[in-house]
Design an enzyme around this catalytic site. Structure first.
Site, PDB file in Angstrom:
ATOM      1  N   HIS A  77      -3.859  -5.134  -0.219  1.00  0.00           N
ATOM      2  CA  HIS A  77      -3.463  -5.542   1.219  1.00  0.00           C
ATOM      3  C   HIS A  77      -3.430  -7.038   1.159  1.00  0.00           C
ATOM      4  O   HIS A  77      -4.437  -7.575   1.418  1.00  0.00           O
ATOM      5  CB  HIS A  77      -4.320  -4.916   2.353  1.00  0.00           C
ATOM      6  CG  HIS A  77      -3.851  -3.444   2.452  1.00  0.00           C
ATOM      7  ND1 HIS A  77      -3.070  -3.061   3.407  1.00  0.00           N
ATOM      8  CD2 HIS A  77      -4.661  -2.421   1.913  1.00  0.00           C
ATOM      9  CE1 HIS A  77      -3.038  -1.784   3.466  1.00  0.00           C
ATOM     10  NE2 HIS A  77      -4.257  -1.237   2.535  1.00  0.00           N
ATOM     11  N   GLU A 109      -2.353  -8.845   3.460  1.00  0.00           N
ATOM     12  CA  GLU A 109      -2.875  -9.405   4.944  1.00  0.00           C
ATOM     13  C   GLU A 109      -4.182  -9.156   5.284  1.00  0.00           C
ATOM     14  O   GLU A 109      -4.843  -9.672   6.176  1.00  0.00           O
ATOM     15  CB  GLU A 109      -1.968  -8.576   5.960  1.00  0.00           C
ATOM     16  CG  GLU A 109      -2.276  -7.155   6.258  1.00  0.00           C
ATOM     17  CD  GLU A 109      -2.184  -6.051   5.185  1.00  0.00           C
ATOM     18  OE1 GLU A 109      -2.508  -5.031   5.299  1.00  0.00           O
ATOM     19  OE2 GLU A 109      -1.512  -6.426   4.110  1.00  0.00           O
ATOM     20  N   CYS A 167       0.702  -1.155   0.119  1.00  0.00           N
ATOM     21  CA  CYS A 167       0.228   0.058  -0.110  1.00  0.00           C
ATOM     22  C   CYS A 167       0.941   1.135  -0.126  1.00  0.00           C
ATOM     23  O   CYS A 167       1.640   1.635  -0.952  1.00  0.00           O
ATOM     24  CB  CYS A 167      -1.134  -0.034   1.146  1.00  0.00           C
ATOM     25  SG  CYS A 167      -2.125   1.329   0.956  1.00  0.00           S
TER      26      CYS A 167
END
Length: 193
Positions: free
Chosen positions: A174, A176, A76
């Site tokens: 992202h 994650e 990001c």
């Protein structure tokens, strides 16, 4: 050992949790010795480009990051700071990727938040990635597509969803927060030698 670079940005703890779930030890650090000693480095973040670059420069982390030889993954804001320049705060960035970061035109909802497909995923980072797989984005600024783009997304216009230059990889989305698909992408990065 995975070093997660600590700087003036949010969302770092969720990256640490995702890496630890995959069975890897990691440390959140702004210590040059720990960063250089790590097998892999992750440069994540949510925040504002000019204040983040100021923090990196104050601690000489800008020079450290650019000189790393092990695999590095920007996420990001990390991707955006690895670019040459960002319109956000009129900021000179690290220049690992030779492209500019621009604000999305206000012809649709900004920030871009949500799940999207990727195109042109021709990198080992995307091993096992299917054409119907989606990843999670949250951003108002985008990196223009360039020779170092390894995946594109189309929201308002096409942009770099992932990039690579030598040992530096980066994703605008992202991993994650991208469920099983994101976990696979992180696993692929953690396998890179």
């Amino acid at each position: 050992m995975v070093a997660i670079i600590k700087y003036n940005a949010g969302n770092i703890a969720s990256v640490k949790n995702a890496v630890e779930r995959l069975g890897h030890r990691c440390v959140i650090t702004d210590n040059e010795v720990e960063i250089r000693r790590a097998d892999k480095v992750i440069f994540p973040g949510v925040g504002e480009a000019s204040s983040a670059m100021e923090y990196l420069k104050e601690r000489k982390l800008d020079a450290v990051i650019k000189s790393l030889g092990q695999p590095v993954l920007g996420i990001c804001l990390g991707l955006q700071l690895l670019c040459r320049y960002s319109e956000e705060g009129d900021t000179d960035c690290l220049g690992v990727f030779d492209t500019a970061v621009k604000k999305f035109p206000l012809t649709d909802i900004v920030p871009h938040i949500g799940w999207n497909n990727l195109k042109h995923t021709e990198s080992m980072l995307f091993d096992g990635f299917g054409k119907d797989d989606t990843v999670y984005f949250v951003h108002s600024y985008y990196a223009e597509s360039c020779a170092q783009t390894i995946a594109e997304c189309d929201y308002i216009l096409p942009f770099s969803a992932a990039m690579r230059n030598r040992n530096f990889y980066a994703t605008q989305f992202h991993p994650e927060k991208s469920a099983n698909v994101g976990e696979r992408i992180l696993k692929n990065f953690l396998k890179i030698r």
